[in-house]
Design an enzyme around this catalytic site. Structure first.
Site, PDB file in Angstrom:
ATOM      1  N   ASP A 159       0.841  -1.208   0.000  1.00  7.33           N
ATOM      2  CA  ASP A 159       0.000   0.000   0.000  1.00  7.33           C
ATOM      3  C   ASP A 159       0.872   1.252   0.000  1.00  7.33           C
ATOM      4  OD1 ASP A 159      -2.361  -1.674   0.312  1.00  7.33           O
ATOM      5  OD2 ASP A 159      -1.534  -2.065   2.293  1.00  7.33           O
ATOM      6  N   HIS A 187      -4.696  -3.570   6.158  1.00  4.88           N
ATOM      7  CA  HIS A 187      -4.591  -3.817   4.719  1.00  4.88           C
ATOM      8  C   HIS A 187      -5.983  -4.249   4.242  1.00  4.88           C
ATOM      9  CE1 HIS A 187      -3.107  -4.909   0.815  1.00  4.88           C
ATOM     10  NE2 HIS A 187      -3.565  -6.140   0.954  1.00  4.88           N
TER      11      HIS A 187
HETATM   12  P1  NAD Z   1      -2.193 -18.371  -5.125  1.00  6.91           P
HETATM   13  O1  NAD Z   1      -3.526 -19.009  -5.060  1.00  6.91           O
HETATM   14  O2  NAD Z   1      -1.550 -18.191  -6.452  1.00  6.91           O
HETATM   15  O3  NAD Z   1      -1.159 -19.175  -4.220  1.00  6.91           O
HETATM   16  C1  NAD Z   1      -1.442 -19.530  -2.920  1.00  6.91           C
HETATM   17  C2  NAD Z   1      -0.695 -20.816  -2.630  1.00  6.91           C
HETATM   18  O4  NAD Z   1      -0.893 -21.103  -1.253  1.00  6.91           O
HETATM   19  C3  NAD Z   1      -1.222 -22.019  -3.427  1.00  6.91           C
HETATM   20  O5  NAD Z   1      -0.142 -22.613  -4.118  1.00  6.91           O
HETATM   21  C4  NAD Z   1      -1.800 -22.930  -2.361  1.00  6.91           C
HETATM   22  O6  NAD Z   1      -1.622 -24.308  -2.660  1.00  6.91           O
HETATM   23  C5  NAD Z   1      -0.992 -22.510  -1.141  1.00  6.91           C
HETATM   24  N1  NAD Z   1      -1.619 -22.828   0.146  1.00  6.91           N
HETATM   25  C6  NAD Z   1      -2.922 -22.823   0.489  1.00  6.91           C
HETATM   26  N2  NAD Z   1      -3.087 -23.210   1.760  1.00  6.91           N
HETATM   27  C7  NAD Z   1      -1.845 -23.441   2.249  1.00  6.91           C
HETATM   28  C8  NAD Z   1      -1.352 -23.877   3.503  1.00  6.91           C
HETATM   29  N3  NAD Z   1      -2.180 -24.191   4.509  1.00  6.91           N
HETATM   30  N4  NAD Z   1      -0.019 -24.022   3.652  1.00  6.91           N
HETATM   31  C9  NAD Z   1       0.820 -23.749   2.642  1.00  6.91           C
HETATM   32  N5  NAD Z   1       0.399 -23.343   1.419  1.00  6.91           N
HETATM   33  C10 NAD Z   1      -0.906 -23.190   1.232  1.00  6.91           C
HETATM   34  O7  NAD Z   1      -2.328 -16.973  -4.341  1.00  6.91           O
HETATM   35  P2  NAD Z   1      -1.312 -15.731  -4.374  1.00  6.91           P
HETATM   36  O8  NAD Z   1      -1.683 -14.846  -5.499  1.00  6.91           O
HETATM   37  O9  NAD Z   1       0.076 -16.235  -4.257  1.00  6.91           O
HETATM   38  O10 NAD Z   1      -1.789 -14.961  -3.038  1.00  6.91           O
HETATM   39  C11 NAD Z   1      -1.559 -15.516  -1.767  1.00  6.91           C
HETATM   40  C12 NAD Z   1      -2.208 -14.652  -0.693  1.00  6.91           C
HETATM   41  O11 NAD Z   1      -1.597 -13.362  -0.638  1.00  6.91           O
HETATM   42  C13 NAD Z   1      -3.705 -14.385  -0.888  1.00  6.91           C
HETATM   43  O12 NAD Z   1      -4.374 -14.505   0.357  1.00  6.91           O
HETATM   44  C14 NAD Z   1      -3.744 -12.940  -1.360  1.00  6.91           C
HETATM   45  O13 NAD Z   1      -4.977 -12.318  -1.081  1.00  6.91           O
HETATM   46  C15 NAD Z   1      -2.611 -12.352  -0.539  1.00  6.91           C
HETATM   47  N6  NAD Z   1      -2.074 -11.079  -0.985  1.00  6.91           N
HETATM   48  C16 NAD Z   1      -1.756 -10.165  -0.036  1.00  6.91           C
HETATM   49  C17 NAD Z   1      -1.210  -8.951  -0.390  1.00  6.91           C
HETATM   50  C18 NAD Z   1      -0.834  -7.922   0.649  1.00  6.91           C
HETATM   51  O14 NAD Z   1      -0.532  -6.779   0.276  1.00  6.91           O
HETATM   52  N7  NAD Z   1      -0.833  -8.209   1.925  1.00  6.91           N
HETATM   53  C19 NAD Z   1      -0.999  -8.663  -1.746  1.00  6.91           C
HETATM   54  C20 NAD Z   1      -1.326  -9.610  -2.695  1.00  6.91           C
HETATM   55  C21 NAD Z   1      -1.875 -10.833  -2.314  1.00  6.91           C
HETATM   56  C1  LMR Z   2      -3.753  -6.515  -2.886  1.00 11.61           C
HETATM   57  O1  LMR Z   2      -3.808  -5.502  -2.196  1.00 11.61           O
HETATM   58  O2  LMR Z   2      -3.444  -6.482  -4.087  1.00 11.61           O
HETATM   59  C2  LMR Z   2      -4.019  -7.857  -2.268  1.00 11.61           C
HETATM   60  O3  LMR Z   2      -4.325  -7.728  -0.922  1.00 11.61           O
HETATM   61  C3  LMR Z   2      -5.023  -8.627  -3.024  1.00 11.61           C
HETATM   62  C4  LMR Z   2      -6.431  -8.131  -2.764  1.00 11.61           C
HETATM   63  O4  LMR Z   2      -7.292  -8.994  -2.551  1.00 11.61           O
HETATM   64  O5  LMR Z   2      -6.669  -6.928  -2.767  1.00 11.61           O
END
Ligand code: NAD
Ligand code: LMR
Length: 324
Positions: A159, A187
């Site tokens: 952010d 967030h």
């Molecule tokens: P994705 O679906 O591509 O990958 C997630 C992976 O996690 C998958 O490979 C899945 O098998 C694995 N997984 C699920 N449960 C699990 C567990 N118990 N232990 C280990 N691995 C597990 O998703 P992504 O795009 O990589 O996003 C992951 C997370 O990050 C999401 O929750 C998304 O919303 C979050 N995210 C947060 C931010 C932030 O700014 N904080 C930004 C972007 C995404």
């Molecule tokens: C983001 O900010 O891009 C991630 O937290 C994904 C979402 O669900 O907004």
């Protein structure tokens, strides 16, 4: 060359993992003289995909990557780790808010909190990326009560980076000249991107842009950027999230050189935020630690925005009371 440190990434076969692992292995996070051992955790059905990721890491021949572990056992993944990226969890789809994920993802962080307490180093640095990241970090921290709560953080650096990007585009200056936007709170949609202390080339950003642009365009754009990326890309932000996770951990590990960086961390009551909530504050990192900048003179509007985030995070905390 220093001895190798162990670094865990959960959800390592996912989209963020695919961008994050290469940055860690290349030395972007822990330094060009710091070898690492990557310990990658996935759910059992994803282990074959994870093995493909491992093959590509081997094929990239990174001099700093001394070993790679693939596992579906959290205790193996977190064993002796100095740094942990908790990414593994489900992303939202375009019809969801981040907080809608708490029921699906919250339970993941009880077992992982336990395993971190049991297996990681006592001074481990944990950043939670998986959403809703503040509350997931709260769950992990509360399931690792033998560790210092300061080991746990959640990521609001994306952010902050988005906020710096918006100002850079608006003023037509390189983003490197922009600093010190503060992200307060969650967030989530209530987050408050606060440009009051932001600088561009040493001058106050507030002296260069209209107040109306800040409240009417900048703040909502930053707060809803995650949804906008999902709608445009058809998938949750991944490369920018990975890059911001590297920034978060790099500054915590190596220092922020006097810049204010936003990190969601357990409150000690700063700015009236109840103790223990995982809340994003302005921090300065130094000597492998962070300190909150506690002396910003905030106005009534900021106070209201902080209260709005306290309310949202308290509601999420109450919804997962059985996991704490
Ligand atoms: P994705 O679906 O591509 O990958 C997630 C992976 O996690 C998958 O490979 C899945 O098998 C694995 N997984 C699920 N449960 C699990 C567990 N118990 N232990 C280990 N691995 C597990 O998703 P992504 O795009 O990589 O996003 C992951 C997370 O990050 C999401 O929750 C998304 O919303 C979050 N995210 C947060 C931010 C932030 O700014 N904080 C930004 C972007 C995404
Ligand atoms: C983001 O900010 O891009 C991630 O937290 C994904 C979402 O669900 O907004």
């Amino acid at each position: 060359m220093k001895p190798a440190i162990r670094v865990a990434v959960t959800g390592a076969a996912g989209n963020i993992g695919y961008a994050l692992l290469w940055r860690l292995a290349s030395g972007d996070c822990f330094g060009a003289d710091q070898p690492i051992i990557l310990q990658m955790l996935e759910i059992t059905p994803a282990l074959e995909r994870l093995n493909g990721v491992k093959m590509e890491l081997v094929d990239s021949a990174f001099p700093l990557l001394h070993d790679i572990v693939c596992t579906d056992d959290a205790n193996v993944a977190f064993k002796d780790c100095s740094a942990i990226f908790l990414v593994g969890s489900r992303p939202r789809t375009k019809d969801m808010d981040r907080s809608d994920l708490v029921a699906a993802n919250g339970p993941i962080f009880t077992g992982q909190g336990n395993a971190i307490e049991k297996s990681a180093k006592k001074d481990v640095k944990v950043v939670v990326v998986g959403n809703p990241c503040n509350t997931n970090a709260l769950i992990a921290m509360n399931n690792a009560k033998g560790l210092d709560p300061r080991c746990f953080s959640a990521m609001t650096r994306l952010d902050q980076n988005r906020a710096h990007g918006q100002i850079s585009e608006k003023l037509g200056v390189p983003v490197a000249k922009v600093s010190d936007v503060v992200i307060w709170g969650n967030h989530g949609d209530t987050m408050f991107p606060d440009a009051s202390w932001a600088k561009v080339d040493g001058a106050a950003v507030t002296s260069k842009v209209d107040a109306d642009w800040l409240t009417g365009a900048f703040e909502p754009t930053v707060a809803t950027r995650g949804k906008a990326v999902i709608v445009a890309r058809g998938a949750s932000s991944a490369a920018s999230a990975a890059s911001s996770a590297v920034d978060h951990m790099r500054d915590w590990w190596q220092g922020s050189h006097g810049r204010m960086v936003s990190m969601a961390i357990p409150s000690q009551g700063w700015y009236g935020v109840p103790k223990g909530l995982i809340f994003s504050f302005p921090c300065i990192c130094e000597g492998g630690d962070y300190r909150v900048v506690t002396d910003l003179e905030i106005d009534d509007r900021t106070r209201e925005q902080i209260a709005r985030n306290v309310a949202a995070l308290s509601e999420e905390r109450d919804a997962v009371a059985n996991l704490l």
